[in-house]
Design an enzyme around this catalytic site. Sequence first.
Site: not given
Ligand SMILES: [Zn+2]
Length: 170
Positions: A48, A90-91, A132-133, A136
């Site tokens: 994601g 998380c990226l 999660h997204e 953000h």
């Molecule tokens: Zn993330």
Amino acid sequence: MEKTALKIRVLGDPVLRKRSVLVKQIMPWHKEFFSRMAQMMYEGQGIGLAAPQAGVNEAMIVVDIGNGLYKLVNPKIVWSSGYQVNQEGCLSVPGVCINVKRAQKIRLKAMDEEGKPVDMEAQGLLACVFQHEIDHLKGRLIVDYASFLERLKIKKVFKKLKGNTCNINL
Ligand SMILES: [Zn+2]
């Protein structure tokens, strides 16, 4: 869009903490940006990605947990139930995994990249990723769910580690 603007932003970058604005009208660049976001997600081996992670504060997310790519504009959770706890990475917070409690099942409304309304239900991992997204888009990161001790650990780890060590990277 400049290519240089499309590096995945990491913890400490103010763009990750701003609330994203709703997309009023889908323009050609939005579609192009969705493709770039998907590319960044796949390259980072994530499942994601939200627009702020690519440096843009507009309400857009991409999700692919292995059964198809979702590109959603203005996603909003309208109903949720139950709970699940997953160790999330998380990226934008490389090298850190945090247990996050989220709803088990959600219903969300959004638009697809053509501007058509989307009304869908998701549960388990897919529901976790959407939540999660959407976090953000509100400027919220997994570190906000960490306990005080975990936060101290993150400070240490974050300086040393690069890359993903979690099972779920978003
Ligand atoms: Zn993330």
